[in-house]
Design a protein around this motif. Structure first.
Motif, PDB file in Angstrom:
ATOM      1  N   VAL A  13       0.741  -1.367   0.474  1.00 55.85           N
ATOM      2  CA  VAL A  13      -0.548  -0.042  -0.224  1.00 55.85           C
ATOM      3  C   VAL A  13       1.335   0.692   0.001  1.00 55.85           C
ATOM      4  O   VAL A  13       1.607   1.230   0.674  1.00 55.85           O
ATOM      5  N   ASP A  14       0.706   2.449  -0.904  1.00 55.66           N
ATOM      6  CA  ASP A  14       1.313   3.760  -0.487  1.00 55.66           C
ATOM      7  C   ASP A  14       0.393   4.484  -0.770  1.00 55.66           C
ATOM      8  O   ASP A  14      -0.790   4.493  -1.654  1.00 55.66           O
ATOM      9  N   ILE A  15       1.023   5.399  -0.337  1.00 58.85           N
ATOM     10  CA  ILE A  15      -0.019   6.671  -0.807  1.00 58.85           C
ATOM     11  C   ILE A  15      -0.449   7.445  -2.086  1.00 58.85           C
ATOM     12  O   ILE A  15      -0.384   8.396  -2.663  1.00 58.85           O
ATOM     13  N   ALA A  16       0.942   7.487  -2.824  1.00 58.67           N
ATOM     14  CA  ALA A  16       2.267   7.927  -3.493  1.00 58.67           C
ATOM     15  C   ALA A  16       1.604   7.236  -4.898  1.00 58.67           C
ATOM     16  O   ALA A  16       1.184   6.154  -4.975  1.00 58.67           O
ATOM     17  N   PRO A  17       0.951   7.139  -5.484  1.00 55.50           N
ATOM     18  CA  PRO A  17       0.345   6.621  -7.359  1.00 55.50           C
ATOM     19  C   PRO A  17       1.278   6.417  -7.892  1.00 55.50           C
ATOM     20  O   PRO A  17       1.135   5.187  -8.227  1.00 55.50           O
ATOM     21  N   SER A  18       2.951   7.029  -8.106  1.00 59.13           N
ATOM     22  CA  SER A  18       3.865   6.456  -8.579  1.00 59.13           C
ATOM     23  C   SER A  18       4.227   5.180  -8.421  1.00 59.13           C
ATOM     24  O   SER A  18       4.014   4.324  -9.014  1.00 59.13           O
ATOM     25  N   LEU A  32      -3.425   2.002  -3.175  1.00 57.89           N
ATOM     26  CA  LEU A  32      -3.464   3.307  -2.619  1.00 57.89           C
ATOM     27  C   LEU A  32      -4.714   3.503  -1.575  1.00 57.89           C
ATOM     28  O   LEU A  32      -5.673   2.604  -1.953  1.00 57.89           O
ATOM     29  N   ILE A  33      -3.830   4.076  -0.898  1.00 58.24           N
ATOM     30  CA  ILE A  33      -4.323   4.414   0.059  1.00 58.24           C
ATOM     31  C   ILE A  33      -4.705   6.461   0.315  1.00 58.24           C
ATOM     32  O   ILE A  33      -3.719   6.848   0.634  1.00 58.24           O
ATOM     33  N   SER A  34      -5.566   6.728   1.015  1.00 61.67           N
ATOM     34  CA  SER A  34      -5.050   8.668   1.695  1.00 61.67           C
ATOM     35  C   SER A  34      -3.966   7.831   2.782  1.00 61.67           C
ATOM     36  O   SER A  34      -4.094   9.774   3.532  1.00 61.67           O
ATOM     37  N   GLY A  35      -4.694   7.097   3.380  1.00 52.81           N
ATOM     38  CA  GLY A  35      -3.988   7.236   5.017  1.00 52.81           C
ATOM     39  C   GLY A  35      -3.816   6.066   6.027  1.00 52.81           C
ATOM     40  O   GLY A  35      -4.593   5.431   5.602  1.00 52.81           O
ATOM     41  N   PRO A  40      -6.524  -1.965   4.158  1.00 54.04           N
ATOM     42  CA  PRO A  40      -6.759  -2.684   3.657  1.00 54.04           C
ATOM     43  C   PRO A  40      -6.998  -4.080   5.636  1.00 54.04           C
ATOM     44  O   PRO A  40      -6.334  -3.845   6.190  1.00 54.04           O
ATOM     45  N   ASP A  41      -8.098  -4.401   5.836  1.00 51.90           N
ATOM     46  CA  ASP A  41      -8.036  -5.928   6.904  1.00 51.90           C
ATOM     47  C   ASP A  41      -7.136  -7.029   6.552  1.00 51.90           C
ATOM     48  O   ASP A  41      -6.793  -7.667   7.797  1.00 51.90           O
ATOM     49  N   GLY A  42      -6.648  -7.105   5.612  1.00 52.55           N
ATOM     50  CA  GLY A  42      -6.110  -8.447   4.788  1.00 52.55           C
ATOM     51  C   GLY A  42      -5.970  -7.857   3.389  1.00 52.55           C
ATOM     52  O   GLY A  42      -6.273  -6.960   3.171  1.00 52.55           O
ATOM     53  N   TRP A  43      -4.978  -9.440   2.864  1.00 52.29           N
ATOM     54  CA  TRP A  43      -4.948  -9.601   1.443  1.00 52.29           C
ATOM     55  C   TRP A  43      -6.034 -10.367   1.208  1.00 52.29           C
ATOM     56  O   TRP A  43      -5.687 -11.370   1.558  1.00 52.29           O
ATOM     57  N   GLY A  44      -5.651  -9.887  -0.149  1.00 54.80           N
ATOM     58  CA  GLY A  44      -6.373 -11.747  -0.831  1.00 54.80           C
ATOM     59  C   GLY A  44      -7.528 -11.736  -1.089  1.00 54.80           C
ATOM     60  O   GLY A  44      -8.494 -10.925  -0.411  1.00 54.80           O
ATOM     61  N   GLY A  63       3.778  13.967  10.617  1.00 48.15           N
ATOM     62  CA  GLY A  63       4.279  14.274  11.840  1.00 48.15           C
ATOM     63  C   GLY A  63       3.465  13.638  13.149  1.00 48.15           C
ATOM     64  O   GLY A  63       2.968  12.255  12.546  1.00 48.15           O
ATOM     65  N   ARG A  64       3.781  13.787  14.046  1.00 47.06           N
ATOM     66  CA  ARG A  64       3.369  12.966  14.850  1.00 47.06           C
ATOM     67  C   ARG A  64       2.144  12.275  15.334  1.00 47.06           C
ATOM     68  O   ARG A  64       2.099  11.249  15.543  1.00 47.06           O
ATOM     69  N   GLN A  65       1.633  13.242  15.278  1.00 54.17           N
ATOM     70  CA  GLN A  65       0.023  12.705  15.539  1.00 54.17           C
ATOM     71  C   GLN A  65      -0.403  11.558  14.488  1.00 54.17           C
ATOM     72  O   GLN A  65      -1.148  10.820  14.526  1.00 54.17           O
ATOM     73  N   GLU A  66      -0.243  11.562  12.970  1.00 53.81           N
ATOM     74  CA  GLU A  66      -0.209  11.144  11.840  1.00 53.81           C
ATOM     75  C   GLU A  66       0.623   9.268  12.033  1.00 53.81           C
ATOM     76  O   GLU A  66       0.395   8.903  12.346  1.00 53.81           O
ATOM     77  N   GLN A  67       1.579   9.902  12.738  1.00 49.78           N
ATOM     78  CA  GLN A  67       2.345   8.679  13.395  1.00 49.78           C
ATOM     79  C   GLN A  67       1.489   7.315  14.125  1.00 49.78           C
ATOM     80  O   GLN A  67       1.639   6.378  14.150  1.00 49.78           O
ATOM     81  N   GLN A  68       1.315   8.371  14.677  1.00 53.81           N
ATOM     82  CA  GLN A  68       0.255   7.836  16.099  1.00 53.81           C
ATOM     83  C   GLN A  68      -0.891   6.482  15.287  1.00 53.81           C
ATOM     84  O   GLN A  68      -1.472   5.795  15.626  1.00 53.81           O
ATOM     85  N   ALA A  69      -1.223   7.653  14.490  1.00 48.96           N
ATOM     86  CA  ALA A  69      -2.549   7.234  13.989  1.00 48.96           C
ATOM     87  C   ALA A  69      -2.131   6.103  13.514  1.00 48.96           C
ATOM     88  O   ALA A  69      -2.672   4.629  12.814  1.00 48.96           O
ATOM     89  N   TYR A  70      -1.072   5.781  11.920  1.00 53.20           N
ATOM     90  CA  TYR A  70      -0.666   4.634  11.627  1.00 53.20           C
ATOM     91  C   TYR A  70      -0.603   3.326  11.997  1.00 53.20           C
ATOM     92  O   TYR A  70      -0.424   2.142  12.242  1.00 53.20           O
ATOM     93  N   LEU A  71       0.286   4.083  13.585  1.00 56.48           N
ATOM     94  CA  LEU A  71       0.713   3.061  14.550  1.00 56.48           C
ATOM     95  C   LEU A  71      -0.854   2.191  15.258  1.00 56.48           C
ATOM     96  O   LEU A  71      -0.187   0.487  15.339  1.00 56.48           O
ATOM     97  N   ALA A  72      -1.625   2.558  15.361  1.00 53.11           N
ATOM     98  CA  ALA A  72      -3.086   1.822  15.664  1.00 53.11           C
ATOM     99  C   ALA A  72      -3.552   1.712  15.028  1.00 53.11           C
ATOM    100  O   ALA A  72      -3.707   0.244  15.319  1.00 53.11           O
ATOM    101  N   ALA A  73      -3.755   2.107  13.200  1.00 52.97           N
ATOM    102  CA  ALA A  73      -4.163   1.236  12.824  1.00 52.97           C
ATOM    103  C   ALA A  73      -2.969  -0.489  12.205  1.00 52.97           C
ATOM    104  O   ALA A  73      -3.466  -1.378  11.721  1.00 52.97           O
TER     105      ALA A  73
END
Length: 140
Positions: A13-18, A32-35, A40-44, A63-73
């Motif tokens: 997964v990535d936020i960059a279309p390239s 592609l994801i936006s954040g 996704p919860d799984g693959w396949g 930034g740190r707040q977004e880092q924390q959101a990714y770690l939770a996800a």
């Protein structure tokens, strides 16, 4: 997608279309994801659960707040995490590259991860930056 050849059941997964285009051109499963809310919860076809998440160069650019959101996800989706940061002061010349290591480790712990004792020393990259890699497991 560069490490997909090393992984069984790789899904990127990535936020960059390239980055998504890179994978698709090579026949690698990716989306592609936006954040963090779009992960996704799984693959396949049957949404098989993830065993590991590898977050390469993600935490050096947000930034740190977004880092924390990714770690939770991440912890909600996989028991294992491999992650890198570029330790440093966010007010440095390369602001986007600096991540407070002590704060990041505290955030890993708060998210429910246990960082494995084995760590890495700084690894030189072409620009002279020193990455720190952490292997972490979901606490049981």
């Amino acid at each position: 997608g560069r490490v997909s050849v090393l992984c069984d059941g790789y899904f990127g997964v990535d936020i960059a279309p390239s980055a998504g285009s890179y994978c698709l051109k090579r026949g690698i499963r990716a989306t592609l994801i936006s954040g963090p809310d779009d992960l996704p919860d799984g693959w396949g076809e049957y949404l098989q659960p993830f065993d590991w998440i590898w977050a390469c160069s993600l935490f050096t650019h947000i930034g740190r707040q977004e880092q924390q959101a990714y770690l939770a996800a991440f912890i909600a989706r996989a028991p294992g995490l491999l992650v890198d940061i570029l330790p440093g002061d966010r007010r440095a010349t390369w602001e986007r590259w600096g991540t407070d290591e002590a704060g990041f480790l505290a955030d890993l712990d708060a998210a429910g991860y246990r960082v494995r004792a084995e760590g890495t020393d700084g690894i030189d990259t072409a620009g002279g930056a020193h990455h720190r890699y952490f292997v972490a497991d979901r606490r049981t």
